[in-house]
Design a protein around this motif. Structure first.
Motif, PDB file in Angstrom:
ATOM      1  N   PRO A 106      23.835 -11.583 -10.506  1.00 25.19           N
ATOM      2  CA  PRO A 106      23.573 -12.625  -9.506  1.00 25.19           C
ATOM      3  C   PRO A 106      24.821 -12.990  -8.720  1.00 25.19           C
ATOM      4  CG  PRO A 106      22.515 -13.190 -11.576  1.00 25.19           C
ATOM      5  CD  PRO A 106      23.327 -11.950 -11.835  1.00 25.19           C
ATOM      6  N   ASP A 172      19.320  -0.472  -3.494  1.00 22.16           N
ATOM      7  CA  ASP A 172      19.708  -1.767  -2.926  1.00 22.16           C
ATOM      8  C   ASP A 172      18.631  -2.820  -3.166  1.00 22.16           C
ATOM      9  OD1 ASP A 172      22.158  -1.082  -2.024  1.00 22.16           O
ATOM     10  OD2 ASP A 172      21.693  -1.186   0.113  1.00 22.16           O
ATOM     11  N   GLY A 173      17.389  -2.429  -2.961  1.00 22.46           N
ATOM     12  CA  GLY A 173      16.306  -3.388  -3.132  1.00 22.46           C
ATOM     13  C   GLY A 173      16.205  -3.880  -4.562  1.00 22.46           C
ATOM     14  N   LEU A 174      16.336  -2.970  -5.521  1.00 19.51           N
ATOM     15  CA  LEU A 174      16.287  -3.372  -6.926  1.00 19.51           C
ATOM     16  C   LEU A 174      17.503  -4.220  -7.282  1.00 19.51           C
ATOM     17  CD1 LEU A 174      15.025  -0.050  -8.532  1.00 19.51           C
ATOM     18  CD2 LEU A 174      13.771  -2.212  -8.360  1.00 19.51           C
ATOM     19  N   LEU A 176      19.043  -6.155  -5.310  1.00 19.90           N
ATOM     20  CA  LEU A 176      18.791  -7.461  -4.710  1.00 19.90           C
ATOM     21  C   LEU A 176      17.819  -8.275  -5.548  1.00 19.90           C
ATOM     22  CD1 LEU A 176      19.849  -8.561  -1.992  1.00 19.90           C
ATOM     23  CD2 LEU A 176      17.637  -7.971  -1.014  1.00 19.90           C
ATOM     24  N   GLU A 177      16.700  -7.677  -5.895  1.00 24.68           N
ATOM     25  CA  GLU A 177      15.670  -8.411  -6.633  1.00 24.68           C
ATOM     26  C   GLU A 177      16.202  -8.865  -7.985  1.00 24.68           C
ATOM     27  OE1 GLU A 177      11.704  -6.791  -6.641  1.00 24.68           O
ATOM     28  OE2 GLU A 177      12.207  -5.442  -4.997  1.00 24.68           O
ATOM     29  N   GLY A 179      19.240  -9.386  -8.786  1.00 22.92           N
ATOM     30  CA  GLY A 179      20.287 -10.381  -8.620  1.00 22.92           C
ATOM     31  C   GLY A 179      19.754 -11.741  -8.236  1.00 22.92           C
ATOM     32  N   VAL A 180      18.687 -11.750  -7.462  1.00 19.13           N
ATOM     33  CA  VAL A 180      18.152 -13.034  -6.998  1.00 19.13           C
ATOM     34  C   VAL A 180      17.250 -13.660  -8.057  1.00 19.13           C
ATOM     35  CG1 VAL A 180      16.712 -14.140  -5.262  1.00 19.13           C
ATOM     36  CG2 VAL A 180      18.343 -12.382  -4.582  1.00 19.13           C
ATOM     37  N   LEU A 181      16.421 -12.854  -8.698  1.00 17.00           N
ATOM     38  CA  LEU A 181      15.502 -13.376  -9.722  1.00 17.00           C
ATOM     39  C   LEU A 181      15.722 -12.648 -11.041  1.00 17.00           C
ATOM     40  CD1 LEU A 181      12.176 -13.656  -7.649  1.00 17.00           C
ATOM     41  CD2 LEU A 181      13.763 -15.481  -8.259  1.00 17.00           C
ATOM     42  N   GLU A 183      15.635 -13.523 -14.064  1.00 20.64           N
ATOM     43  CA  GLU A 183      14.738 -13.832 -15.174  1.00 20.64           C
ATOM     44  C   GLU A 183      13.360 -13.210 -14.984  1.00 20.64           C
ATOM     45  OE1 GLU A 183      14.334 -16.842 -12.025  1.00 20.64           O
ATOM     46  OE2 GLU A 183      15.980 -15.825 -13.052  1.00 20.64           O
ATOM     47  N   ALA A 184      13.137 -12.580 -13.832  1.00 21.26           N
ATOM     48  CA  ALA A 184      11.821 -11.995 -13.571  1.00 21.26           C
ATOM     49  C   ALA A 184      11.698 -10.588 -14.155  1.00 21.26           C
ATOM     50  CB  ALA A 184      11.556 -11.968 -12.059  1.00 21.26           C
ATOM     51  N   PHE A 185      12.774 -10.074 -14.738  1.00 20.06           N
ATOM     52  CA  PHE A 185      12.734  -8.711 -15.267  1.00 20.06           C
ATOM     53  C   PHE A 185      13.292  -8.696 -16.683  1.00 20.06           C
ATOM     54  CE2 PHE A 185      13.392  -8.712 -10.699  1.00 20.06           C
ATOM     55  CZ  PHE A 185      12.331  -7.943 -10.264  1.00 20.06           C
ATOM     56  N   GLU A 189      14.684  -2.980 -17.477  1.00 18.89           N
ATOM     57  CA  GLU A 189      13.531  -2.673 -16.630  1.00 18.89           C
ATOM     58  C   GLU A 189      13.964  -2.154 -15.262  1.00 18.89           C
ATOM     59  OE1 GLU A 189      11.024  -6.031 -15.886  1.00 18.89           O
ATOM     60  OE2 GLU A 189       9.314  -4.792 -15.325  1.00 18.89           O
ATOM     61  N   LEU A 193      13.274   1.550 -13.825  1.00 21.28           N
ATOM     62  CA  LEU A 193      12.501   1.613 -12.592  1.00 21.28           C
ATOM     63  C   LEU A 193      13.262   2.368 -11.512  1.00 21.28           C
ATOM     64  CD1 LEU A 193       9.786   0.699 -11.825  1.00 21.28           C
ATOM     65  CD2 LEU A 193      10.661  -1.591 -11.415  1.00 21.28           C
TER      66      LEU A 193
ATOM     67  N   ARG B 120      19.600 -21.278  -4.043  1.00 20.00           N
ATOM     68  CA  ARG B 120      20.018 -21.237  -5.441  1.00 20.00           C
ATOM     69  C   ARG B 120      20.071 -22.624  -6.051  1.00 20.00           C
ATOM     70  NH1 ARG B 120      23.153 -16.420  -6.355  1.00 20.00           N
ATOM     71  NH2 ARG B 120      21.491 -14.935  -6.805  1.00 20.00           N
ATOM     72  N   ARG B 161       2.338  -3.057 -11.815  1.00 16.68           N
ATOM     73  CA  ARG B 161       3.478  -3.952 -11.602  1.00 16.68           C
ATOM     74  C   ARG B 161       4.735  -3.144 -11.272  1.00 16.68           C
ATOM     75  NH1 ARG B 161       6.940  -8.313 -13.550  1.00 16.68           N
ATOM     76  NH2 ARG B 161       8.695  -7.337 -14.616  1.00 16.68           N
ATOM     77  N   ALA B 169      10.962  -2.890  -3.548  1.00 15.14           N
ATOM     78  CA  ALA B 169      12.407  -2.653  -3.498  1.00 15.14           C
ATOM     79  C   ALA B 169      12.769  -1.733  -2.337  1.00 15.14           C
ATOM     80  CB  ALA B 169      12.894  -2.063  -4.818  1.00 15.14           C
ATOM     81  N   ASP B 172      12.401  -3.697   0.839  1.00 12.59           N
ATOM     82  CA  ASP B 172      13.508  -4.656   0.954  1.00 12.59           C
ATOM     83  C   ASP B 172      14.815  -3.957   1.305  1.00 12.59           C
ATOM     84  OD1 ASP B 172      12.096  -6.919   0.548  1.00 12.59           O
ATOM     85  OD2 ASP B 172      12.930  -7.406  -1.412  1.00 12.59           O
ATOM     86  N   GLY B 173      15.075  -2.846   0.638  1.00 14.80           N
ATOM     87  CA  GLY B 173      16.318  -2.131   0.879  1.00 14.80           C
ATOM     88  C   GLY B 173      16.407  -1.624   2.312  1.00 14.80           C
TER      89      GLY B 173
END
Lengths: 211, 211
Positions: A106, A172-174, A176-177, A179-181, A183-185, A189, A193, B120, B161, B169, B172-173
């Motif tokens: 993050p 990059d997208g992973l 980002l995701e 880093g931002v959320l 706790e969602a993974f 994972e 992925l 945040r 999922r 991702a 987003d990327g």
DNA sequence: CGGTGAATAATACGATTGTATAATTCACCG
DNA sequence: CGGTGAATTATACAATCGTATTATTCACCG
């Protein structure tokens, strides 16, 4: 009851500079650019505010130095795990390193966002950014080319460029995701992925057992 | 030579609020959060600074409203092109809309970065962000499920999922890369790349002719 | 072992910030 | 057509910003 004076301790200029840079990165990531004031920086580094303009010509100069230090470390972290092995294995490790701490963090996403506007305006920071981005993508493209060739497949320049952009995008997208959320993974994972997805984009099995 | 007083023109409160929100988004995107001061906002909106605290309870309140307005428009832009058609065609149009203007836009990336630190810390903004993100991903997951089912394929919940996260991702990327370095890609390149990549991740042909 | 000077600390200063308050304008109503 | 009040503008204010300046500390040298 007088305010006690900060203790006087002499240190190497390099140490002081490094401490100030670390304090800037901490504050930028945790508190954001608005809270990254000269007083907060000095406090986080355990120094008096005057040290900033003694070791750097201005606050902006210090922030630029912090940005360069951060980008250099990000690149080093990505390439740290390359090592030996066949092309598929090297690509696999590169993707893994890009999708696990300390690259995925993050803090790293926060820093990226905090610096974006300065990067947009300051030519020097912009040059650093573009060079870092393209170096990363070129490195990825080289690994992809080698892995495809190893699998007996040939790809033209344009196709290779497309694959590199797409693989870079999913990484990059992973990044980002996660880093931002965060706790969602669940643990691992994002890395799995990423390997599956990059493999699907390239038509290679990256997630399977080592070569 | 006295400083001329700003002209007095009465307007609907909604109009004033909308003008101030637009000014905040403009400044946040173009100049960055540091330059988005109450005086700059008022100047960009052609109003006196006092209007901010007259129509909003604080600058923070205005910025939050601007964030919500921006997110709502982003979602609306993504879903605008959904329309009718079979599942594959609907997924195709959703991906296309997510990878073309106005969703893909340097301004949008700038705004995303500018708001990140506030998101945040501020629970309300964080809730808006998470809801928007998950709504987008759920929408994408639904479209993927329908497209796979239409192709005679079944995917379990966990697999679905994973596919949604991976497709999100890569979208987003690409959104990020195109927004940060717009001159690095030719027109339509990002959109085509997104369709090919999402297709590769799903094992579907999205980039080919319409169904 | 006193003098020197770079490193460090503390304080001062003008500019700018968000907010609060006072001063204006003018559509609307009796 | 004068009075009222919400909308709007302008100004004031305390806090904080980055920077400049002054005051201290202490390793080093003759």
């Amino acid at each position: 009851m007088t305010a006690d004076r900060r203790k006087f301790t002499r240190e190497e200029p390099e140490t002081r500079r490094a401490d100030l840079i670390a304090a800037v990165l901490d504050l930028m990531a945790e508190a954001g650019p608005a809270e990254t004031t000269v007083r907060a920086i000095a406090d986080a580094a355990g120094l008096s505010p005057g040290m900033i303009r003694h070791h750097f010509t201005s606050k902006e100069d210090l922030v630029n130095a912090a940005y360069e230090a951060h980008m250099a470390r990000q690149i080093a972290d990505s390439e740290r795990a390359l090592g030996a092995g066949n092309a598929r294995e090297r690509l696999r490790r590169f993707v893994s390193a890009s999708l696990t701490p300390p690259v995925v963090d993050p803090r790293a996403v926060s820093l990226w966002a905090a610096f974006l506007h300065m990067v947009r305006r300051d030519p020097a920071m912009r040059a650093t950014h573009e060079a870092t981005y393209l170096a990363y993508r070129d490195r990825l493209q080289g690994l992809i080319a080698a892995a495809l060739a190893e699998a007996g497949r040939i790809a033209g320049r344009a196709e290779l460029r497309r694959l590199a952009i797409a693989c870079n995008a999913v990484i990059d997208g992973l990044w980002l995701e996660a880093g931002v959320l965060p706790e969602a993974f669940v643990a691992g994972e994002i890395e799995t992925l990423g390997l599956v997805s990059v493999g699907a984009l390239l038509g290679l099995d990256l997630a399977g057992g080592a070569a």
